[in-house]
Design a protein around this motif. Structure first.
Motif, mmCIF file in Angstrom:
data_model
loop_
_atom_site.group_PDB
_atom_site.id
_atom_site.type_symbol
_atom_site.label_atom_id
_atom_site.label_comp_id
_atom_site.label_asym_id
_atom_site.label_seq_id
_atom_site.Cartn_x
_atom_site.Cartn_y
_atom_site.Cartn_z
ATOM 1 N N GLN A 93 0.054 5.471 -1.995
ATOM 2 C CA GLN A 93 0.550 5.639 -0.469
ATOM 3 C C GLN A 93 1.371 3.979 -0.273
ATOM 4 O O GLN A 93 1.316 3.611 -1.137
ATOM 5 C CB GLN A 93 -0.628 4.925 0.163
ATOM 6 N N ALA A 94 2.833 3.923 -0.590
ATOM 7 C CA ALA A 94 3.363 3.226 0.153
ATOM 8 C C ALA A 94 2.902 1.097 0.174
ATOM 9 O O ALA A 94 2.377 1.649 1.375
ATOM 10 C CB ALA A 94 4.925 3.205 0.790
ATOM 11 N N GLY A 95 2.927 0.347 -0.146
ATOM 12 C CA GLY A 95 2.054 -0.272 0.148
ATOM 13 C C GLY A 95 0.888 -0.254 0.382
ATOM 14 O O GLY A 95 0.496 -1.875 0.552
ATOM 15 N N ARG A 96 0.287 0.129 -0.241
ATOM 16 C CA ARG A 96 -1.160 0.832 -0.325
ATOM 17 C C ARG A 96 -2.192 0.241 -1.652
ATOM 18 O O ARG A 96 -0.494 1.050 -2.623
ATOM 19 C CB ARG A 96 -1.838 1.420 0.622
ATOM 20 N N ASP A 144 3.213 7.687 4.582
ATOM 21 C CA ASP A 144 2.327 8.440 4.319
ATOM 22 C C ASP A 144 1.464 8.199 2.154
ATOM 23 O O ASP A 144 1.669 8.415 1.714
ATOM 24 C CB ASP A 144 1.986 9.493 4.866
ATOM 25 N N ALA A 145 -0.299 8.515 2.547
ATOM 26 C CA ALA A 145 -1.164 9.203 1.926
ATOM 27 C C ALA A 145 -0.896 10.555 1.259
ATOM 28 O O ALA A 145 -0.248 11.230 1.840
ATOM 29 C CB ALA A 145 -2.603 8.708 1.371
ATOM 30 N N VAL A 146 -0.074 10.433 -0.382
ATOM 31 C CA VAL A 146 -0.101 12.212 -0.836
ATOM 32 C C VAL A 146 -0.929 11.609 -1.955
ATOM 33 O O VAL A 146 -1.445 10.738 -2.925
ATOM 34 C CB VAL A 146 1.719 12.452 -1.331
ATOM 35 N N THR A 147 -2.055 12.804 -2.119
ATOM 36 C CA THR A 147 -2.625 12.990 -3.560
ATOM 37 C C THR A 147 -1.970 13.574 -4.025
ATOM 38 O O THR A 147 -1.400 14.935 -4.003
ATOM 39 C CB THR A 147 -3.917 14.365 -3.227
ATOM 40 N N LEU A 190 -1.105 -2.454 -5.719
ATOM 41 C CA LEU A 190 0.173 -1.720 -5.082
ATOM 42 C C LEU A 190 0.485 -0.911 -5.147
ATOM 43 O O LEU A 190 0.880 -0.548 -6.762
ATOM 44 C CB LEU A 190 0.937 -3.016 -4.448
ATOM 45 N N CYS A 191 0.786 0.754 -4.249
ATOM 46 C CA CYS A 191 2.310 1.632 -4.939
ATOM 47 C C CYS A 191 3.469 0.992 -3.957
ATOM 48 O O CYS A 191 3.544 0.473 -2.877
ATOM 49 C CB CYS A 191 2.015 3.078 -3.974
ATOM 50 N N LEU A 229 9.184 13.044 2.363
ATOM 51 C CA LEU A 229 8.954 12.556 3.155
ATOM 52 C C LEU A 229 7.803 11.534 4.148
ATOM 53 O O LEU A 229 8.234 10.402 4.365
ATOM 54 C CB LEU A 229 9.265 13.709 4.427
ATOM 55 N N ARG A 230 6.648 12.474 3.390
ATOM 56 C CA ARG A 230 5.581 11.583 3.522
ATOM 57 C C ARG A 230 5.314 10.596 2.473
ATOM 58 O O ARG A 230 4.686 9.088 3.237
ATOM 59 C CB ARG A 230 4.418 12.650 3.191
ATOM 60 N N LEU A 231 6.120 10.320 1.648
ATOM 61 C CA LEU A 231 5.794 8.783 0.563
ATOM 62 C C LEU A 231 6.851 8.280 1.555
ATOM 63 O O LEU A 231 6.461 7.119 1.933
ATOM 64 C CB LEU A 231 6.289 9.286 -1.213
#
Length: 500
Positions: A216-219, A201-204, A374-375, A195-197
């Motif tokens: 983090q998508a697009g970052r 949102d950023a996920v470690t 990017l991610c 859900l966070r991805l």
């Protein structure tokens, strides 16, 4: 079906059942929450409003203004609040629409509209996906971890490293085995991670036998606390091929360090075509074809995705019968972030020296030709199950229609890739969906919007719920004032426009 059938009371009767003391049992997912008046269920997506089960988030409408400067045409509803929407350029998404679960009933919205003289139907729902996950593309040469290594979030295994692609590391996160096949905690952590991805949102994540990465998508990815900057211009061999002519006359040898294919200019076909003199510098590793070497070092987060900090460590030997004092050697990585200029002394030992401006310019050009790191997060789900019953009474006909390209599938209005073969397996770039498009339920499962658009006559032939089709004008009149209205993404094809 009339507009009145879309009222809160009427719509709520499609979802949930009233019990004593005003309690409503929500059947929007298998948890079957008993919701007291004024409260919401475990997912916070459905609530009890005066004894009726209602969706807590607004339906999201996407509106396309079409050609710039074109006047929008109101549709003449007396109770409309003043916002002007053209029914022919409005798309009802599954975001906030509600679900078909249990999937014996028609989808929450089955909307009829007209596009370029063709009457179409869009079936709108939110799917509850246990069979889902994300594929993550991370633009970096850094070695994040070995293939098949477990990916952990909060100590729980949520996925694995899969095969690397050209200049990118690839992760597979989620899937039914992690959502339902492990412990309750593994399932809930996996669901939360997905859900966070999907929400941007950023996920470690921690990779076994590897490194920590923040996705983090697009970052840009962050590897062991360091943000990545560049995606490589190519492998070592490709870098040699691209820039060989620009190095000619300025360097006697160039070695491009790469974990996969290290390139050596004078041995490489590019160097031979340019008539470069052999330099006699042999690098470690397994020679593939002239000027191309595999396994010069172990994978890592150093030069070119290897584990080395000193590039001279990959030089196996310097042939005194071929090399010469004063030989000018450039060693660089595939991103240009690392570069070393050395000159061989009288004993043919490489001595670091100041890099000439002409050579530095080519190294900088390598960096200039690297795209930003990017991610990319692609949501992938199986939509070939029971949610099809909300579309048609004969689900296999929908599957065949999607496979044939007669029915277009979108998620929140965004285009998807439909995988060939059986079922309806879809994949979508999460950054192309409207904000807050995804949700979850405690089963655990991801909730995502999905829409099926097809010609009205085809919908009837597929055994669709023709009696539940509602005109777009009626939908807008009933839900429009309370809806969230987002602009249509001009990069997306209009769903009805591509229907056969």
């Amino acid at each position: 079906m009339s507009a009145d059938s879309l009222s809160t009371e009427a719509r709520s009767k499609k979802f949930g059942a009233a019990e004593a003391d005003g309690i409503v049992r929500c059947d929007a997912c298998p948890v079957l929450c008993r919701i007291r008046p004024g409260r919401s269920g475990a997912c916070s997506r459905y609530a009890n409003e005066n004894g009726h089960l209602v969706r807590t988030d607004p339906v999201v409408l996407l509106h396309d203004a079409a050609e710039a400067g074109q006047k929008l045409v109101p549709f003449g509803a007396a109770e409309w609040d003043g916002r002007v929407l053209d029914p022919s350029r409005t798309f009802v998404t599954g975001i906030g629409a509600g679900t078909t679960y249990p999937d014996y009933k028609p989808a929450p919205f089955i909307v009829a509209s007209e596009h370029e003289g063709v009457e179409t139907v869009t079936v709108v729902t939110e799917g509850i996906f246990s069979y889902c996950g994300v594929k993550v593309k991370i633009d970096t040469d850094r070695h994040l971890g070995p293939e098949r290594a477990a990916i952990r979030v909060a100590g729980e295994e949520v996925g694995h490293v899969t095969t690397a692609e050209y200049g990118s590391q690839m992760l597979s996160v989620g899937g039914v085995h992690h959502l339902t096949g492990g412990s309750k905690k593994e399932g809930s952590v996996t669901c939360d991670t997905l859900l966070r991805l999907c929400s941007g949102d950023a996920v470690t994540m921690t990779i076994e036998g590897g490194h920590e990465v923040v996705v983090q998508a697009g970052r840009a990815p962050i590897v062991d606390g360091v943000p990545e900057q560049r995606m490589r211009v190519g492998c070592g061999s490709a870098t040699v091929g691209i820039f060989a002519r620009q190095w000619l006359g300025h360097a006697d040898e160039v070695i491009v360090v790469d974990d996969h294919i290290t390139g050596v200019l004078t041995e490489h076909q590019a160097g031979k075509v340019l008539g470069m003199r052999p330099a006699g510098i042999r690098v470690k590793g397994r020679r593939s074809t002239p000027g191309r070497y595999f396994q010069v070092a172990n994978p890592g987060i150093g030069w070119g995705g290897t584990d080395i900090a000193d590039p001279l460590a990959i030089i196996q030997a310097i042939d005194p019968s071929t090399a010469w004092p004063g030989l000018r050697l450039l060693m660089t990585s595939t991103t240009g972030e690392h570069a070393l200029w050395v000159v061989l002394d009288d004993d043919l030992k490489p001595v670091p020296a100041e890099m000439p401006t002409s050579v530095r310019g080519v190294v900088d050009r390598i960096g200039e030709n690297c795209e930003p790191s990017l991610c990319t997060v692609l949501f992938m789900a199986g939509a070939g199950g029971s949610l099809r019953a909300g579309v048609t009474e004969n689900p296999v006909l929908l599957t065949r229609s999607v496979a044939a390209g007669e029915t277009r599938v979108t998620m929140g209005g965004a285009p998807v890739t439909v995988w060939p073969g059986g079922g309806i397996t879809v994949m979508a770039d999460v950054t192309r969906l409207p904000k807050n498009a995804f949700g979850s339920v405690p089963t655990p499962a991801i909730v995502a919007p999905i829409e099926f658009t097809l010609p009205r006559d085809l919908y009837a032939r597929l055994g669709g719920h023709d009696g539940d089709v509602v005109a777009m004008t009626d939908v807008l009149r009933e839900v429009g004032p309370a809806a969230r209205i987002d602009p249509w993404n001009p990069d997306h094809p209009w769903p009805a426009g591509a229907v056969a």
